[in-house]
Design an enzyme around this catalytic site. Structure first.
Site, PDB file in Angstrom:
ATOM      1  N   ASP A  39      43.709  34.075   9.453  1.00 52.22           N
ATOM      2  CA  ASP A  39      44.980  34.615   8.793  1.00 52.22           C
ATOM      3  C   ASP A  39      44.957  36.154   8.342  1.00 52.22           C
ATOM      4  O   ASP A  39      43.716  36.576   8.418  1.00 52.22           O
ATOM      5  CB  ASP A  39      45.492  33.735   7.800  1.00 52.22           C
ATOM      6  CG  ASP A  39      44.436  33.746   6.602  1.00 52.22           C
ATOM      7  OD1 ASP A  39      43.840  34.484   6.211  1.00 52.22           O
ATOM      8  OD2 ASP A  39      44.473  32.336   6.201  1.00 52.22           O
TER       9      ASP A  39
ATOM     10  N   LYS B 264      49.289  33.435   9.841  1.00 52.29           N
ATOM     11  CA  LYS B 264      49.394  31.624   9.429  1.00 52.29           C
ATOM     12  C   LYS B 264      50.662  31.567   8.435  1.00 52.29           C
ATOM     13  O   LYS B 264      50.842  32.621   7.449  1.00 52.29           O
ATOM     14  CB  LYS B 264      48.150  31.515   8.698  1.00 52.29           C
ATOM     15  CG  LYS B 264      47.866  29.982   8.156  1.00 52.29           C
ATOM     16  CD  LYS B 264      46.712  29.514   7.563  1.00 52.29           C
ATOM     17  CE  LYS B 264      46.672  30.223   6.136  1.00 52.29           C
ATOM     18  NZ  LYS B 264      45.176  29.625   5.495  1.00 52.29           N
TER      19      LYS B 264
ATOM     20  N   ASP C 244      36.335  33.207   7.149  1.00 51.44           N
ATOM     21  CA  ASP C 244      37.073  33.127   6.172  1.00 51.44           C
ATOM     22  C   ASP C 244      35.998  32.757   4.709  1.00 51.44           C
ATOM     23  O   ASP C 244      34.997  32.725   4.921  1.00 51.44           O
ATOM     24  CB  ASP C 244      37.842  32.060   6.214  1.00 51.44           C
ATOM     25  CG  ASP C 244      39.379  31.779   5.627  1.00 51.44           C
ATOM     26  OD1 ASP C 244      39.354  32.791   4.801  1.00 51.44           O
ATOM     27  OD2 ASP C 244      40.109  31.070   5.802  1.00 51.44           O
TER      28      ASP C 244
ATOM     29  N   SER D  54      38.297  24.434   3.165  1.00 53.01           N
ATOM     30  CA  SER D  54      38.531  23.202   2.180  1.00 53.01           C
ATOM     31  C   SER D  54      39.015  21.910   3.055  1.00 53.01           C
ATOM     32  O   SER D  54      37.990  21.345   3.413  1.00 53.01           O
ATOM     33  CB  SER D  54      39.672  23.490   1.356  1.00 53.01           C
ATOM     34  OG  SER D  54      39.952  22.280   0.449  1.00 53.01           O
TER      35      SER D  54
ATOM     36  N   THR E 229      42.949  24.985   8.768  1.00 53.17           N
ATOM     37  CA  THR E 229      42.945  26.175   9.151  1.00 53.17           C
ATOM     38  C   THR E 229      42.136  26.767  10.292  1.00 53.17           C
ATOM     39  O   THR E 229      42.531  27.105  11.168  1.00 53.17           O
ATOM     40  CB  THR E 229      42.992  27.328   7.968  1.00 53.17           C
ATOM     41  OG1 THR E 229      44.010  27.158   7.085  1.00 53.17           O
ATOM     42  CG2 THR E 229      43.250  28.615   8.505  1.00 53.17           C
TER      43      THR E 229
END
Length: 284
Positions: A163, A186, A211, A215, A219
Site C-alpha cells: 500500500d 489498498k 511492510d 499481523s 494484506t
C-alpha cells in the site's frame, strides 16, 4: 546509563546490553494473588539514566502499565532520567478517527509524559512521525532485512509495497538492495479485510513484499496473489514486526508465498534478523 529489562523480549535487551557494554539494572517483578503487579529495583539507580526496554507485544496494555510503574519507581529511587526503548510500539495504527472512536495513541503519549519519560526509541514506528512530545528516535530494520533477503532469498528482485504507506519502508529497503519499487493501493474494509488494486504493470523474476507490520497476513497474501498474476516467479515477504496473529502463518504459506522474514522486535518463528546492534548504536 543502565538497561532495565521489562516483561517482553528480554533476549534482545540482553543482546543490546552486550553490544553496547551498558550494565543491566536488576529488578524483581511479581504478582499478588489478586492479580496486582509488584515491582522493586534490586540495583542502586541513584543518579543513573535508566533505559526501560519493553516491546509492546503481546499484551500491550500490560506492558504500558508496567512501563509507567517502572518509570515512576525509577524517579522515586533517584534516577536522573528515564528513556524507553519500544522496538515495537502498539496503538499506532492511525491518527484518524470517526466520532465516538477512541484514539489510544493520544492516551498512551499522555501517560508516558506524565510518568517522566524523557526519550522514546522505536524501530519503524508505524505513524512515521513524532507524536510523543518528547525526544523520539525512530530507527529502521529495513537495511538489515534487505541484506538478509539478498543473501537468503534472491540476488535480484523487485520490491513490492502492499500500500502507499508501506512505500515509505519499501524505499529504504530498495535503496539498500539497489532494486526497483512498485507500490499498490489498498482500501481497508475492517480490522482483517482489505481490497488491493491490481498492478498496472507486469513484474518479472522474484518479488519481495515489504511492510513494517504483518499481523493477520491479509494484506501480504492479497499482494502476493496480485504479484503472481502480474508475472512474479517467486514471492517473499520481509517485515520489521511479525505479529502473526491467529492463523496468519498458515494463511501466508497457503497463499503461495515462498518464505517470510522479520526482525526480532517481536520474537516469532521468522525473526531471523536482529536489530540489537542498531538499537545499541542509538544508545551509545
Amino acid at each position: 546509563m543502565v538497561i532495565l529489562v521489562g516483561g517482553t523480549n528480554g533476549l534482545m535487551a540482553l543482546k543490546v546490553a552486550k553490544i553496547s557494554g551498558l550494565p543491566l539494572c536488576y529488578s524483581h517483578v511479581d504478582r499478588y494473588p489478586d492479580g496486582e503487579k509488584y515491582f522493586r529495583f534490586a540495583s542502586n539507580i541513584d543518579g543513573e539514566d535508566v533505559v526501560i526496554f519493553n516491546s509492546m507485544h503481546p499484551n500491550p496494555d500490560e506492558i504500558i502499565f508496567e512501563t509507567l510503574l517502572i518509570a515512576e519507581t525509577a524517579y522515586s529511587n533517584g534516577a536522573r532520567s528515564v528513556t524507553c526503548v519500544f522496538p515495537y510500539f502498539a496503538y499506532a495504527r492511525s491518527l484518524d478517527t470517526v466520532k465516538g472512536e477512541a484514539l489510544p495513541i493520544k492516551t498512551v503519549v499522555k501517560v508516558l509524559k506524565a510518568a517522566g519519560v524523557k526519550k522514546i526509541i522505536t524501530v519503524d514506528f508505524h505513524l512515521q512521525e513524532n507524536v510523543f512530545g518528547v525526544e523520539h528516535v525512530d530507527l529502521t530494520g529495513m537495511e538489515k532485512l534487505a541484506e538478509y533477503c539478498l543473501e537468503e532469498f534472491s540476488d535480484s528482485f523487485t520490491v513490492l509495497a502492499p500500500d502507499e504507506k508501506a512505500a515509505f519502508w519499501a524505499e529504504k529497503f530498495a535503496a539498500k538492495a539497489n532494486c526497483d519499487v512498485v507500490a499498490l493501493r489498498k482500501i481497508r474494509i475492517d480490522a482483517e479485510n482489505v481490497i488491493i488494486d491490481d498492478l498496472r504493470t507486469g513484474v518479472e523474476g522474484d518479488v519481495v513484499i515489504v511492510d513494517d507490520i504483518v499481523s493477520t497476513g491479509g494484506t501480504v497474501c492479497q499482494a502476493a496473489r496480485i504479484a503472481k498474476r502480474a508475472g512474479a516467479r517467486r514471492v517473499f515477504v520481509a517485515c520489521t514486526h511479525a505479529i502473526l496473529a491467529r492463523d496468519a502463518m498458515m494463511r501466508i504459506l497457503e497463499s503461495g508465498i515462498e518464505d517470510i522474514v522479520s526482525t526480532d522486535t517481536i520474537l516469532s518463528p521468522v525473526s531471523h534478523v536482529s536489530v540489537a546492534d542498531v538499537i545499541a548504536s542509538a544508545l551509545s
